[in-house]
Enzyme design. Structure first.
Site, short mmCIF file in Angstrom:
data_model
loop_
_atom_site.label_atom_id
_atom_site.label_comp_id
_atom_site.label_asym_id
_atom_site.label_seq_id
_atom_site.Cartn_x
_atom_site.Cartn_y
_atom_site.Cartn_z
NE ARG A 128 -3.97 -1.69 0.35
CZ ARG A 128 -3.95 -2.44 0.06
NH1 ARG A 128 -3.34 -3.62 -0.50
NH2 ARG A 128 -4.79 -3.44 0.43
CB SER A 132 -8.48 -1.71 4.74
OG SER A 132 -8.91 -2.30 4.24
CD GLU A 151 -5.64 1.13 2.72
OE1 GLU A 151 -5.02 1.10 1.20
OE2 GLU A 151 -6.84 0.84 3.04
#
Ligand code: EPU
Length: 337
Positions: free
Chosen positions: A161, A235, A333
């Site tokens: 990520r 998320s 995130e």
């Protein structure tokens, strides 16, 4: 191109947060890009699908939504195809296009919200696949130098990520087009247990890219809230990578703690942030209109009128609690603006 003033960003972020942009414009062409560079309005906030951002305040300067379109086959061999897509194409539209042509490589990444241009910024990933596995190159406009740049995979410094566009080049590059390498005789990636199990449970023994995509879509729909119905940005936290020693000491108290090996890094393991959050008792909890999704503890949701600060406060409480209970510092995130 129209540059509007005092626009509500509620329709432009999947959390459904009602923050305002001082100025707002939609980028649809090269000509629009020249107009924006000439207008030189600062600060410039680059927005794709708004599906990985939490707006915590009204934004000064200009919010620019990228809607550069166009999907093309650039090069084809017997086994492979290089395609390119405008950064403002919706990611899942590109996945559907690739499936319609029977090209493999994007099936595990089905139904991820957001745009093609946002995909390399956080190296989107799901069900054992990541964007970097199919990435060829991208074109971006360097906003500081006002010039075009090509980034190959190694220039992007992809990580979990993560990429150069979230670090050294944060906010500096406007991605205009992305090239991907897809396969005409795909090898499927069924390494993610839930995916392999779901296919088996459906009695599919010899799946093709479409069956894999349909299965991924079904899994996502069963766990993740649809942003059109309930505000969220997928998320909220990353899965933490922790030293093996910490994992082993936690495992003494929590024998069922799931952990995933990190290939090439023996000293660390990846833990499931959703498990930690659930174990700490947060799953399904709600504070005002900010909540933790009842089916996936890693997803924070806006039940209607939460502000960005309400979501952020909930996130901070969770971080604090996870640090206290497990000595793990969860990192968001989602980009916080
Ligand atoms: N789990 C729980 N409680 C929950 C949910 C999950 O304990 O409420 C545990 C289970 O043990 C499960 C493990 O967590 O085996 C992993 O759960 P899941 O497969 O749902 O994946 P995740 O690690 O929570 C990551 C990505 C998702 C991606 C899925 C599938 C991150 C931050 N998230 O979630 O990506 O769709 O894997 O590959 O890496 C996103 O980035 O927005 C996103 C949704």
């Amino acid at each position: 191109m129209k540059i509007q003033s005092g626009i509500s960003l509620k329709p432009y972020n999947t959390f459904g947060i009602a923050a305002r942009a001082e100025r707002f414009a939609i980028l649809r062409s090269e000509e629009d890009l020249r107009t924006i560079l000439r207008a030189n309005i600062a600060p410039l906030h680059l927005l794709g699908g708004g599906s990985n951002v939490l707006l915590t305040k009204d934004l000064p300067g200009l919010v620019l939504r990228n809607e550069l379109k166009g999907i093309h086959v650039e090069k084809e061999t017997e086994t492979e195809v290089i395609i390119s897509a405008g950064a403002g194409e919706l990611w899942h539209e590109l996945v559907l296009w690739s499936l319609a042509h029977n090209f493999g490589g994007l099936e595990n990444l089905s139904l991820i919200p957001g745009t093609v241009g946002a995909a390399p910024i956080q190296n989107i990933g799901a069900y054992g696949a990541e964007l970097k596995d199919v990435f060829e190159k991208l074109e971006a406009c360097d906003l500081e130098r006002g010039e075009r740049r090509i980034f190959r995979a190694e220039d992007c410094r992809f990580g979990y990520r993560n990429s150069i566009f979230k670090n050294e080049l944060k906010g500096r590059c406007l991605i205009t087009r992305v090239w991907l390498r897809l396969s005409k005789s795909p090898t499927l990636n069924l390494s993610y247990r839930i995916l392999a199990d779901s296919l088996r449970n459906k009695g599919i023994t010899d799946p093709g890219v479409r069956e894999v995509s349909e299965t991924v879509i079904a899994i996502r729909q069963s766990k993740l809230p649809d942003p059109a119905r309930i505000g969220n940005a997928g998320s909220f936290f990353k899965n933490p990578e922790v030293p093996v020693q910490l994992y082993q000491s936690l495992k003494e108290n929590y024998p069922d703690l799931p952990a995933f090996p990190l290939p090439g890094n023996d000293g660390q393991v990846k833990l499931a942030a959703a498990w930690l959050i659930e174990k700490a008792g947060w799953k399904g909890r709600r504070i005002g209109d900010a909540g933790v999704h009842e089916k996936q503890a890693l997803v924070l949701v806006n039940y209607g009128n939460a502000s960005g600060i309400d979501i952020l406060n909930l996130a901070r409480e969770i971080q604090h609690d996870i640090l206290e209970k497990f000595a793990i510092d969860l990192q968001p995130e989602v980009n916080i603006w």
